[in-house]
Design an enzyme around this catalytic site. Structure first.
Site, short mmCIF file in Angstrom:
data_model
loop_
_atom_site.label_atom_id
_atom_site.label_comp_id
_atom_site.label_asym_id
_atom_site.label_seq_id
_atom_site.Cartn_x
_atom_site.Cartn_y
_atom_site.Cartn_z
N LYS A 16 1.05 -1.14 -0.06
CA LYS A 16 -0.08 -0.05 0.06
C LYS A 16 0.84 1.46 0.13
O LYS A 16 2.27 1.41 0.28
CB LYS A 16 -0.85 -0.07 1.22
CG LYS A 16 -1.91 -1.18 1.01
CD LYS A 16 -2.74 -1.24 2.36
CE LYS A 16 -4.01 -2.38 2.28
NZ LYS A 16 -4.67 -2.32 3.57
N TYR A 56 -12.30 -2.64 -3.45
CA TYR A 56 -12.88 -2.77 -1.99
C TYR A 56 -14.58 -2.68 -1.92
O TYR A 56 -15.09 -2.28 -0.89
CB TYR A 56 -12.37 -1.65 -1.06
CG TYR A 56 -10.89 -1.88 -0.54
CD1 TYR A 56 -10.45 -2.89 -0.07
CD2 TYR A 56 -9.82 -0.95 -0.77
CE1 TYR A 56 -9.12 -3.36 0.38
CE2 TYR A 56 -8.74 -1.32 -0.36
CZ TYR A 56 -8.42 -2.27 0.34
OH TYR A 56 -6.92 -2.43 0.68
N ASN A 119 -1.49 -0.09 7.30
CA ASN A 119 -1.06 -1.50 7.60
C ASN A 119 -0.11 -1.96 6.54
O ASN A 119 -0.12 -3.19 6.37
CB ASN A 119 -2.14 -2.38 8.02
CG ASN A 119 -3.41 -2.70 6.95
OD1 ASN A 119 -3.39 -1.99 5.95
ND2 ASN A 119 -4.35 -3.22 7.45
N HIS A 122 -1.81 -5.40 1.51
CA HIS A 122 -3.11 -6.22 1.15
C HIS A 122 -2.83 -7.59 0.73
O HIS A 122 -1.71 -7.98 0.11
CB HIS A 122 -3.78 -5.57 0.15
CG HIS A 122 -4.90 -6.33 -0.32
ND1 HIS A 122 -5.98 -6.38 0.06
CD2 HIS A 122 -4.92 -7.13 -1.63
CE1 HIS A 122 -6.95 -7.39 -0.51
NE2 HIS A 122 -6.20 -7.87 -1.67
N GLU A 133 -9.14 -10.18 -8.09
CA GLU A 133 -8.04 -8.98 -7.77
C GLU A 133 -7.06 -9.11 -8.70
O GLU A 133 -6.67 -8.10 -9.36
CB GLU A 133 -7.54 -9.09 -6.33
CG GLU A 133 -8.92 -9.06 -5.54
CD GLU A 133 -8.36 -9.16 -4.08
OE1 GLU A 133 -7.27 -9.31 -3.60
OE2 GLU A 133 -9.49 -8.95 -3.11
P1 RTP Z 1 -6.57 -6.12 3.36
O1 RTP Z 1 -7.78 -6.34 2.28
O2 RTP Z 1 -6.04 -4.71 2.96
O3 RTP Z 1 -5.44 -7.17 2.95
O4 RTP Z 1 -7.07 -6.04 4.78
P2 RTP Z 1 -8.03 -7.30 5.49
O5 RTP Z 1 -8.39 -8.14 4.55
O6 RTP Z 1 -6.97 -7.86 6.58
O7 RTP Z 1 -8.94 -6.31 6.15
P3 RTP Z 1 -10.25 -5.94 5.33
O8 RTP Z 1 -11.28 -6.04 6.47
O9 RTP Z 1 -10.76 -6.30 4.00
O10 RTP Z 1 -10.22 -4.22 5.51
C1 RTP Z 1 -9.51 -3.75 4.42
C2 RTP Z 1 -8.72 -2.39 4.86
O11 RTP Z 1 -9.49 -1.66 5.28
C3 RTP Z 1 -8.83 -0.86 6.32
N1 RTP Z 1 -9.73 -0.76 7.56
N2 RTP Z 1 -9.78 0.12 8.44
N3 RTP Z 1 -12.00 0.19 11.22
C4 RTP Z 1 -11.22 0.31 10.23
O12 RTP Z 1 -10.83 1.68 10.41
C5 RTP Z 1 -10.84 -0.40 9.24
N4 RTP Z 1 -11.25 -1.63 8.94
C6 RTP Z 1 -10.45 -2.01 7.90
C7 RTP Z 1 -7.44 -1.42 6.50
O13 RTP Z 1 -6.46 -0.87 5.91
C8 RTP Z 1 -7.76 -3.03 5.92
O14 RTP Z 1 -6.57 -3.45 5.53
#
Ligand code: RTP
Length: 155
Positions: A16, A56, A119, A122, A133
């Site tokens: 990212k 997303y 973070n 991804h 994707e």
């Molecule tokens: P990614 O898709 O980026 O690998 O992350 P992930 O599956 O671990 O998490 P996901 O739930 O799909 O969320 C995508 C990205 O959104 C941001 N996020 N912010 N509560 C919050 O503020 C929040 N929750 C999620 C994070 O950057 C996350 O990686």
């Protein structure tokens, strides 16, 4: 039974914008390379807003969605396609929990990140999303299918 679990999969991994800004591109690529997965696609890319929203789309209703889109489009990202047995779940393990504060030391986020909104990386959450994707972020001709000569067992 074990053989049934050893599916060759593809996953979409992305450094990212914060990871690029902080000079972590090499470190992050290195973790997947050292693990032994096969790199099929790699590019530096400024993501347009529409693509970020499509990527997303499942999070569209979330309160953090607009900030997430701003974050992912705030600077160049590094797009990667990786192939390997069980690569989807394995890559998620290497990456660590979404919230870096919950990510174990030894994981990318556990070692290199502090905040959820920064973070650094991804990874696709299912083989289906891995395919979706990779098709979304890469054009035809940008991916290489190749067999590593010295390590054919990787496939
Ligand atoms: P990614 O898709 O980026 O690998 O992350 P992930 O599956 O671990 O998490 P996901 O739930 O799909 O969320 C995508 C990205 O959104 C941001 N996020 N912010 N509560 C919050 O503020 C929040 N929750 C999620 C994070 O950057 C996350 O990686």
């Amino acid at each position: 039974l074990v053989a049934a679990m050893e599916e060759v999969e593809e996953t979409y991994i992305m450094v990212k914008p914060d990871g690029v800004q902080r000079g972590l591109v090499g470190e992050i690529i290195s973790r997947f390379e050292k693990k032994g997965f096969l790199l099929k696609g790699l590019k530096l890319f400024q993501c347009p807003k529409e693509l970020a929203e499509e990527h997303y789309k499942d999070l569209k209703g979330k309160p953090f969605f607009p900030k997430l889109i701003d974050y992912v489009t705030s600077g160049p990202v590094v797009c990667m396609a990786w192939e390997g047995v069980g690569v989807v779940a394995s890559a998620r393990k290497l990456i660590g929990a979404t919230n870096p504060l919950q990510a174990e030391p030894g994981t990318i986020r556990g070692d290199l990140a502090v905040q959820m909104g920064r973070n650094v990386v991804h990874g696709s959450d299912s083989p289906e999303n891995g395919k979706r994707e990779i098709a979304l972020w890469f054009k035809e001709g940008e991916l290489c299918s190749w067999v590593p000569i010295q390590a054919p067992w990787l496939r």
